[in-house]
Design a protein around this motif. Structure first.
Motif, mmCIF file in Angstrom:
data_model
loop_
_atom_site.group_PDB
_atom_site.id
_atom_site.type_symbol
_atom_site.label_atom_id
_atom_site.label_comp_id
_atom_site.label_asym_id
_atom_site.label_seq_id
_atom_site.Cartn_x
_atom_site.Cartn_y
_atom_site.Cartn_z
ATOM 1 N N CYS A 156 -42.645 -24.498 59.786
ATOM 2 C CA CYS A 156 -41.628 -24.749 60.803
ATOM 3 C C CYS A 156 -41.930 -23.953 62.068
ATOM 4 C CB CYS A 156 -40.254 -24.387 60.255
ATOM 5 S SG CYS A 156 -38.888 -24.933 61.297
ATOM 6 N N MET A 157 -42.380 -22.702 61.910
ATOM 7 C CA MET A 157 -42.734 -21.901 63.077
ATOM 8 C C MET A 157 -43.926 -22.509 63.814
ATOM 9 S SD MET A 157 -42.104 -17.875 62.186
ATOM 10 C CE MET A 157 -43.049 -17.809 60.655
ATOM 11 N N ALA A 158 -44.871 -23.058 63.061
ATOM 12 C CA ALA A 158 -46.034 -23.675 63.691
ATOM 13 C C ALA A 158 -45.659 -24.936 64.456
ATOM 14 C CB ALA A 158 -47.085 -24.000 62.638
ATOM 15 N N ALA A 159 -44.564 -25.594 64.055
ATOM 16 C CA ALA A 159 -44.144 -26.822 64.721
ATOM 17 C C ALA A 159 -43.339 -26.560 65.992
ATOM 18 C CB ALA A 159 -43.312 -27.669 63.757
ATOM 19 N N TRP A 160 -42.769 -25.370 66.108
ATOM 20 C CA TRP A 160 -41.956 -25.059 67.278
ATOM 21 C C TRP A 160 -42.861 -24.814 68.490
ATOM 22 C CZ3 TRP A 160 -37.454 -25.799 69.153
ATOM 23 C CH2 TRP A 160 -36.894 -24.967 70.137
ATOM 24 N N HIS A 161 -42.390 -25.147 69.686
ATOM 25 C CA HIS A 161 -43.241 -25.054 70.879
ATOM 26 C C HIS A 161 -43.189 -23.688 71.554
ATOM 27 C CE1 HIS A 161 -39.258 -26.176 72.334
ATOM 28 N NE2 HIS A 161 -39.596 -25.752 73.531
ATOM 29 N N TRP A 162 -42.340 -22.779 71.153
ATOM 30 C CA TRP A 162 -42.284 -21.388 71.603
ATOM 31 C C TRP A 162 -42.312 -21.251 73.123
ATOM 32 C CZ3 TRP A 162 -40.573 -18.506 67.904
ATOM 33 C CH2 TRP A 162 -40.915 -18.804 66.598
ATOM 34 N N PRO A 163 -41.245 -21.661 73.791
ATOM 35 C CA PRO A 163 -41.213 -21.511 75.254
ATOM 36 C C PRO A 163 -41.278 -20.059 75.710
ATOM 37 C CG PRO A 163 -39.047 -22.132 74.391
ATOM 38 C CD PRO A 163 -40.026 -22.290 73.268
ATOM 39 N N GLY A 164 -40.824 -19.143 74.848
ATOM 40 C CA GLY A 164 -40.900 -17.716 75.184
ATOM 41 C C GLY A 164 -42.154 -17.045 74.681
ATOM 42 N N ASN A 165 -43.043 -17.825 74.052
ATOM 43 C CA ASN A 165 -44.347 -17.357 73.595
ATOM 44 C C ASN A 165 -44.235 -16.193 72.606
ATOM 45 O OD1 ASN A 165 -46.382 -19.065 75.115
ATOM 46 N ND2 ASN A 165 -45.020 -18.410 76.771
ATOM 47 N N VAL A 166 -45.152 -15.215 72.712
ATOM 48 C CA VAL A 166 -45.229 -14.147 71.706
ATOM 49 C C VAL A 166 -43.955 -13.315 71.689
ATOM 50 C CG1 VAL A 166 -46.528 -12.134 70.946
ATOM 51 C CG2 VAL A 166 -47.733 -14.091 71.934
ATOM 52 N N ARG A 167 -43.350 -13.139 72.847
ATOM 53 C CA ARG A 167 -42.110 -12.353 72.889
ATOM 54 C C ARG A 167 -41.006 -13.046 72.103
ATOM 55 N NH1 ARG A 167 -41.494 -12.149 78.101
ATOM 56 N NH2 ARG A 167 -42.740 -10.283 78.380
ATOM 57 N N GLU A 168 -40.929 -14.367 72.208
ATOM 58 C CA GLU A 168 -39.925 -15.117 71.446
ATOM 59 C C GLU A 168 -40.227 -15.053 69.953
ATOM 60 O OE1 GLU A 168 -38.097 -19.652 70.994
ATOM 61 O OE2 GLU A 168 -39.774 -19.268 72.352
#
Length: 495
Positions: A380-392
């Motif tokens: 699930c984490m790999a599928a998320w696009h992480w707009p906040g990147n490493v900090r998010e």
């Protein structure tokens, strides 16, 4: 005469040819000092020769005008033979030449005028006794430091190596096929040269880590790495932070302050969010970069600093240059080398390794153990696009660990915005393919879970081309634990 072993008060030698002056000084000082008296230079030298082998006398208080000689001439001899003694002149005359000669040639610490006030005289001698004590402490520490130099050098070298391992290229987590590999190769090539670097990338992608890696891989690694967020301060405050100021330069400037350019002298200055600065400030920064010198606010003195500047921004500065928002000359001064940090969504192979490292750090900070993530949570984490990147990602892992009740962190601990990817998309479309799909599973719960686990293990081994260490790190397992599971399901090549 009091035996040396019984002395507790600091001793002062009073040299004055007038007996009444000697007595007045003795009465003023005797409660706080052991007082020796002499009527002339020869008698005073005899007292010093007798008492100084035991380092008894710390202060000499001498009248300037005495029969046969002057206080300055006598104290020049004292300075030559007993340089640690604090020397004070007491005189009824204000001859400027005498004062200058006393300070320059006899090393006079204070020049007091008659008539003296008892309280002021006592306070001056108490300060003189403290000066003597500090001199002795300084000499002792200097000797200790000389003796301990090899040990201190070894400790400094060890800390420098630890800092390099913590912040250098080795600290950047990346998989064999990561887009970061090319970036790290570029960092390694440019780090030894004093070129300005512009680091671009989305917020939270790790621009400061790249800047630190450049610093710790460079010849400046033993000097300071200083950071400033240019977007967090208005121009006036940013200018005072970077260039420093003198007391009284503006309201609230109650003392001198050294700017960050001076603090970073010999090292590296990292200017984050450089794209948020105003055109007016950009002009001032450009001049500093061109000339290598600046003037603190409120000062007429020019200060030089040898600083390597690394700037960072999440803006498109080339577009800002075209629109006139950012000065073209400053851009090319800062961007001798340009480096772009890829977003976390562009580094899918890095995410499991990075999540594991962030989890380990979180466990240390929160003092709470965890074994890793469930395959569903990782997918699930790999599928998320992480707009906040490493900090998010870091914040997400901190949240998961805080809420966790089991050693493995599951998908239910993810925040709703991340978990919604699993609810919104068919499971087979998530990274790992059929790992999250139950359509082809059969049997009871135990059998279905075993089939699911076998699919996760097989997919991880295929993705890492049979490398058990990398697959184990991704799955949050030990290498021994992974091998046992592979053997159990017949996935071990040697089984």
């Amino acid at each position: 005469m009091i035996p040396t072993s019984l002395r507790k008060l600091p001793a002062v030698l009073v040299v004055d040819d007038e007996v009444r002056s000697q007595e007045a000084l003795r009465r003023t000082l005797e409660e706080d000092f052991e007082v020796f008296c002499a009527s002339g230079a020869s008698e005073a030298l005899a007292v010093l020769e007798r008492e100084m082998p035991s380092a008894a006398i710390r202060i000499v208080l001498c009248d300037q005008r005495m029969p046969g000689t002057t206080g300055v001439v006598f104290l020049k001899e004292v300075r030559h033979r007993w340089p640690d003694v604090v020397r004070i002149i007491l005189s009824g005359y204000t001859d400027a030449e005498d004062i200058i000669t006393g300070v320059n040639e006899a090393g006079i610490w204070q020049y007091l005028l008659k008539p003296w006030q008892p309280e002021q005289l006592l306070l001056t001698l108490q300060r003189a006794a403290e000066v003597w004590r500090l001199q002795q402490e300084n000499q002792r520490l200097s000797l200790d430091l000389r003796t301990a130099e090899p040990v201190l050098r070894k400790r400094v070298d060890s800390k420098q190596e630890k800092a390099k391992s913590s912040f250098g290229l080795g600290a950047l987590i990346r998989a064999p096929g990561s887009p970061l590999n090319a970036l790290c190769g570029m960092v390694e090539r440019i780090a030894p040269y004093d070129l300005s670097v512009m680091v671009t990338g989305e917020s939270g992608s790790g621009k400061e880590m790249i800047a630190r890696a450049i610093h710790y891989e460079s010849r400046r690694s033993h000097r300071p790495f200083v950071t400033e967020n240019c977007g967090a301060l208005p121009d006036t405050l940013l200018e005072s932070e970077l260039f420093g100021y003198k007391r009284g330069a503006f309201t609230g400037a109650v003392e001198d302050r050294v700017g960050l350019f001076q603090q970073a002298d010999g090292g590296t200055l990292f200017l984050d969010e450089i794209g948020e600065t105003s055109p007016a400030f950009q002009v001032k920064l450009l001049r500093v970069l061109q000339e290598g010198e600046f003037r603190p606010l409120g000062s007429n003195r020019v200060v030089s600093a040898d600083v390597r500047v690394i700037a960072a921004t999440n803006r498109d500065l080339e577009e800002d240059v075209r629109t006139g928002r950012f000065r073209e000359d400053l851009y090319y001064r800062l961007a001798t080398i340009s480096l772009h940090v890829p977003a976390l969504r562009e580094r899918p192979d890095d995410l499991p390794l990075l999540a594991r490292r962030l989890l380990d750090n979180a466990c240390r900070v929160m003092d709470k153990p965890a074994d890793g993530f469930t395959p569903e949570a990782l997918a699930c984490m790999a599928a998320w696009h992480w707009p906040g990147n490493v900090r998010e990602l870091q914040n997400e892992i901190l949240r998961m660990l805080a809420l966790a009740d089991a050693p493995l962190l599951g998908i239910e601990l993810l925040s709703p915005r991340v978990r919604q990817i699993a609810d919104r998309q068919p499971a087979a479309h998530l990274p790992g393919g059929p790992v999250l799909s139950g359509a082809n599973l059969s049997g009871g719960l135990k059998e279905r879970m075993e089939q699911l686990e076998m699919e996760v293990l097989g997919e991880a081994m295929r993705r890492h081309r049979g490398n058990k260490s990398r697959a184990a790190r991704e799955l949050g397992l030990s290498r021994v634990g992974l091998r046992a599971k592979l053997t159990r399901y017949g996935l071990e090549p040697d089984a």
